[in-house]
Enzyme design. Structure first.
Site, mmCIF file in Angstrom:
data_model
loop_
_atom_site.group_PDB
_atom_site.id
_atom_site.type_symbol
_atom_site.label_atom_id
_atom_site.label_comp_id
_atom_site.label_asym_id
_atom_site.label_seq_id
_atom_site.Cartn_x
_atom_site.Cartn_y
_atom_site.Cartn_z
ATOM 1 N N SER A 146 1.516 5.455 24.367
ATOM 2 C CA SER A 146 1.045 4.074 24.330
ATOM 3 C C SER A 146 1.128 3.441 25.727
ATOM 4 O O SER A 146 0.477 3.927 26.646
ATOM 5 C CB SER A 146 1.844 3.301 23.269
ATOM 6 O OG SER A 146 1.177 2.129 22.922
ATOM 7 N N ASP A 222 -4.111 4.990 13.530
ATOM 8 C CA ASP A 222 -3.270 4.167 14.406
ATOM 9 C C ASP A 222 -3.708 2.706 14.271
ATOM 10 O O ASP A 222 -4.875 2.375 14.487
ATOM 11 C CB ASP A 222 -3.465 4.661 15.842
ATOM 12 C CG ASP A 222 -2.532 4.034 16.840
ATOM 13 O OD1 ASP A 222 -2.245 2.828 16.704
ATOM 14 O OD2 ASP A 222 -2.112 4.738 17.763
ATOM 15 N N HIS A 255 0.709 5.406 14.770
ATOM 16 C CA HIS A 255 1.145 5.178 16.146
ATOM 17 C C HIS A 255 2.604 5.591 16.367
ATOM 18 O O HIS A 255 3.099 5.548 17.475
ATOM 19 C CB HIS A 255 0.999 3.677 16.445
ATOM 20 C CG HIS A 255 1.044 3.319 17.903
ATOM 21 N ND1 HIS A 255 0.071 3.699 18.799
ATOM 22 C CD2 HIS A 255 1.945 2.608 18.633
ATOM 23 C CE1 HIS A 255 0.371 3.234 20.007
ATOM 24 N NE2 HIS A 255 1.497 2.572 19.941
HETATM 25 N N1 LIG Z 1 5.007 -4.411 16.454
HETATM 26 C C1 LIG Z 1 5.777 -3.432 17.149
HETATM 27 C C2 LIG Z 1 4.988 -3.033 18.355
HETATM 28 C C3 LIG Z 1 5.691 -2.163 19.273
HETATM 29 C C4 LIG Z 1 5.418 -0.717 19.060
HETATM 30 O O1 LIG Z 1 4.731 -0.262 18.125
HETATM 31 N N2 LIG Z 1 5.967 0.036 19.949
HETATM 32 C C5 LIG Z 1 5.720 1.453 19.972
HETATM 33 C C6 LIG Z 1 5.237 1.785 21.351
HETATM 34 S S1 LIG Z 1 3.770 0.850 21.729
HETATM 35 C C7 LIG Z 1 6.998 2.209 19.699
HETATM 36 O O2 LIG Z 1 7.119 3.358 20.081
HETATM 37 N N3 LIG Z 1 7.971 1.555 19.053
HETATM 38 C C8 LIG Z 1 9.307 2.075 18.887
HETATM 39 C C9 LIG Z 1 9.459 3.208 17.913
HETATM 40 O O3 LIG Z 1 8.596 3.449 17.064
HETATM 41 O O4 LIG Z 1 10.520 3.879 18.013
HETATM 42 C C10 LIG Z 1 7.133 -4.005 17.507
HETATM 43 O O5 LIG Z 1 7.267 -5.227 17.597
HETATM 44 O O6 LIG Z 1 8.090 -3.229 17.689
#
Ligand SMILES: N[C@@H](CCC(=O)N[C@@H](CS)C(=O)NCC(=O)O)C(=O)O
Length: 277
Positions: A146, A222, A255
């Site tokens: 991402s 995604d 995602h």
């Molecule tokens: N809505 C989410 C958006 C953030 C998100 O999806 N982050 C992704 C990277 S863009 C991620 O890897 N999140 C942490 C995880 O899944 O461990 C939030 O507020 O945490």
């Protein structure tokens, strides 16, 4: 450098460290997975850049990278996603400020003082790794997810020849054209969109092509695909520029790290081939 945690994993060593970053002007935490081969000789290094809201732990705890990295003899470094701490500028939103450094050098206040993640990843942290680990820094590759996929693509395209291979999971490929990027670039780089081009993979690839096939995996389900990621824009830019690209759309995947961990072995094998080839 101070050890925060240290675990044995798949015959290798997974450790977390704090160090004072001169570049960023704050204490930074990062993780290193050292494969068992480091007992015998220095091994090549693979950088993993994480996405919004993340730090070292997301990929190390949920990415499932240890088994393949141990088998193939690849050291993996997971840096944080921004400068951190009370004295560092921040924003209440998850997609700006701490946890959202976008791997660039900010030129605008209040961000410019600390937000220099590209310099940290390209210069300062490599020198820490070189001094403290059995790492062969002549062999480096980079990947990410991402915002970290954006980071991997941009750092590779800005420094052609530096990384032997580059890959990404669900990368932000055209930050100048999507809400996440427009918000971050306006804040960090200001309103002059010319300056944004230096940090946009779709723009950079028109000027510089890499001597390696860029690998991208993207989940078709995604939630951010249509609005924020738009891999078709990069596909088109690469086609027009003559940049070799392998992009794989994965039906049913989203995602999250459930998607990333599914294809993690493939990515590590892709990089190991370049690093040991
Ligand atoms: N809505 C989410 C958006 C953030 C998100 O999806 N982050 C992704 C990277 S863009 C991620 O890897 N999140 C942490 C995880 O899944 O461990 C939030 O507020 O945490």
């Amino acid at each position: 450098m101070e050890t925060v945690s240290d675990w044995t994993s798949f015959g290798g060593d997974l450790s977390v460290y704090d160090h004072e970053s001169e570049t960023l002007g704050c204490t930074m935490r990062f993780a290193v997975f050292e494969p068992p081969q480091t007992d015998e000789e220095p091994v090549p290094v693979l950088w993993y850049l994480s996405g919004l809201t993340c730090n070292w732990s997301n990929v190390m705890e949920k990415g499932g990278l240890q088994r393949k990295a141990a088998e193939l003899g690849v050291m993996i470094i997971a840096p944080d996603t921004s400068p951190r701490g009370e004295g560092v500028a921040d924003d209440d939103a998850y997609d700006l400020g701490q946890g959202a450094g976008f791997y660039l050098t900010a030129t605008q206040d209040p961000w410019a003082k600390h937000y220099k993640m590209d310099q940290y990843i390209m210069e300062e942290l490599p020198s820490v790794i070189r001094s403290n680990f059995a790492a062969d820094m002549r062999r480096q590759s980079i990947f990410g997810h991402s915002m970290g996929g954006h980071g991997a693509l941009v750092l590779a395209l800005r420094n052609p020849g530096h990384f032997r291979s580059v890959s990404a999971f669900s990368p932000i490929v055209a930050p100048s054209q999507v809400p996440w990027g427009e918000k971050a670039f306006s804040a960090y780089l200001g309103d002059d969109r010319e300056a944004w081009k230096e940090w946009d993979a779709c723009e950079l690839v028109r000027k510089t092509q890499l001597d390696t096939t860029i690998l991208i995996d993207q989940g078709e389900d995604d939630q951010f695909l249509e609005e924020q990621l738009k891999p078709g824009l990069f596909e088109q830019a690469c086609r027009e520029a003559g940049q070799p690209l392998a992009i794989r759309l994965r039906p049913g995947y989203g995602h999250s790290y459930y998607f990333i961990s599914t294809f993690m072995d493939d990515h590590i094998m892709h990089h190991a081939k370049a690093l040991y080839g």
